[in-house]
Design a protein around this motif. Structure first.
Motif, mmCIF file in Angstrom:
data_model
loop_
_atom_site.group_PDB
_atom_site.id
_atom_site.type_symbol
_atom_site.label_atom_id
_atom_site.label_comp_id
_atom_site.label_asym_id
_atom_site.label_seq_id
_atom_site.Cartn_x
_atom_site.Cartn_y
_atom_site.Cartn_z
ATOM 1 N N ILE A 203 44.303 62.302 66.520
ATOM 2 C CA ILE A 203 44.201 61.136 67.392
ATOM 3 C C ILE A 203 42.745 60.959 67.788
ATOM 4 O O ILE A 203 41.958 61.911 67.767
ATOM 5 N N CYS B 131 54.804 60.668 63.471
ATOM 6 C CA CYS B 131 54.269 61.442 62.345
ATOM 7 C C CYS B 131 55.427 62.034 61.554
ATOM 8 O O CYS B 131 56.587 61.942 61.954
ATOM 9 N N ASN C 84 53.521 50.584 68.898
ATOM 10 C CA ASN C 84 54.013 51.939 69.135
ATOM 11 C C ASN C 84 55.364 51.925 69.823
ATOM 12 O O ASN C 84 56.278 52.671 69.462
ATOM 13 N N LYS D 167 52.888 58.787 69.281
ATOM 14 C CA LYS D 167 52.359 58.971 67.933
ATOM 15 C C LYS D 167 53.519 59.350 67.020
ATOM 16 O O LYS D 167 54.224 60.334 67.252
#
Length: 358
Positions: free
Chosen positions: A223, A214, A104, A212
């Motif tokens: 999630i 997207c 991440n 996150k």
């Protein structure tokens, strides 16, 4: 004779290669989290950030001599690159789960370039050794600046103008993550500890381990479980009964952080006087409703009072329990840069935390 020795050496080398290959395959099989990280790095071979070896990390940090801090993630050391730039090197502790936090961080940071986002300059992934190299922020984290016991950094006294500038800077950084990137990035861990300050007190959002990524079109994200830090987690992230998880979840965390900047204290059970404790957003909302003086230590004149009042009203809008009631981060920037008298006071917020759900 010589032929026999040569054949023997060739056989030994072949055996070592076979054994090494088998050992490597077995190690990879037993360490699936490394497979995931390796696959990511192969897919993103065009990353504009440099990959370092662990031995290079030791040289950059002078064998890890100057520690800047540590936490559950590992330790941070000050270092210097060959071109003379000072950097902060985050040496990560044992790889957790499938390495998602590491992926991440690298994936999110490699996509960003903004004055209010910390710059990732490189990374290391070698066996179990992992590190992230960031630009160095001489004034540390916002956490060290805002709480009462640490209200001075060097010869710089905390003032309302500094607070206001930092609040707008963080909001602009979030606006870039939500709208300015090719992909939308939700941070999920906005808090004072993750806001770093450069030599001019320009704020930069850091620590994308829970982020996150997207598509720009996604207004809601999926999630598993809650993510974030208690006290800053939006209600819908903790329980979907409050609504869908979206970019508004970052807005909630931002609002809680700005309230702490205003009050110079933790929001949860913040001390009001010597004998009682109260949830700070309630206390300051009651003051605004009754048009009382805010009575905060950094307010020195009417200009300061107006800036703090504006920041307070905006942050109270940000922490509304219903995500649809919260403003977008773009609207937050607009409100902070606008006139205070144009802002309406929001409804009184719930006292929400995972341990005391309404």
């Amino acid at each position: 004779m010589k032929m026999g020795i040569a054949l023997g050496l060739a056989a030994a080398v072949t055996l070592l290669l076979v054994m090494g290959t088998l050992f490597y395959r077995r190690w990879k099989k037993q360490n699936p989290k490394h497979l995931l990280v390796d696959a990511f790095l192969e897919r993103h071979g065009h990353l504009q950030i440099k990959r370092y070896s662990y031995s290079e990390m030791k040289k950059v940090t002078n064998s890890f001599k100057n520690k800047l801090g540590e936490g559950g993630f590992g330790s941070v050391y000050k270092g210097q690159l060959k071109d003379g730039r000072h950097v902060a090197v985050k040496i990560l502790s044992e790889l957790k789960g499938d390495g998602e936090d590491f992926i991440n961080e690298v994936a999110s940071m490699s996509r960003t370039s903004h004055v209010n986002i910390i710059a990732l300059l490189g990374f290391c992934f070698q066996g179990s050794k992992r590190a992230l190299i960031y630009e160095y922020m001489p004034n540390g984290s916002l956490e060290k600046l805002i709480y009462e016991d640490n209200a001075v950094i060097g010869d710089r006294q905390l003032d309302c103008q500094t607070l206001h500038d930092i609040a707008i800077g963080v909001a602009r950084g979030l606006e870039y993550l939500h709208k300015g990137c090719n992909t939308r990035i939700l941070h999920f861990d906005i808090k004072p500890h993750n806001i770093l300050l450069d030599e001019n007190f320009c704020p930069k959002i850091s620590d994308f381990g829970l982020a996150k990524v997207c598509t720009r079109k996604e207004s809601k994200v999926s999630i598993f479980g809650a993510r974030g830090t208690v006290g800053y987690i939006a209600p819908e992230v903790f329980s979907r009964n409050f609504g869908a998880v979206s970019h508004k979840s970052d807005v909630y965390s931002y609002g809680m952080m700005v309230l702490e900047m205003v009050g110079g204290r933790k929001n949860i059970k913040a001390e009001v006087d010597a004998s009682s404790e109260i949830y700070f957003p309630y206390w300051i909302h009651n003051r605004l409703v009754s048009n009382q003086e805010l009575g905060l230590q950094n307010i020195r004149n009417e200009y300061d009072n107006e800036m703090v009042r504006k920041m307070t009203i905006v942050s109270l809008w940000c922490i509304q329990t219903n995500p649809s009631t919260r403003p977008s981060i773009s609207k937050v920037v607009e409100m902070l840069e606008g006139r205070t008298e144009l802002l309406q006071l929001p409804p009184k917020p719930y006292w929400f935390s995972p341990s005391t759900s309404p």
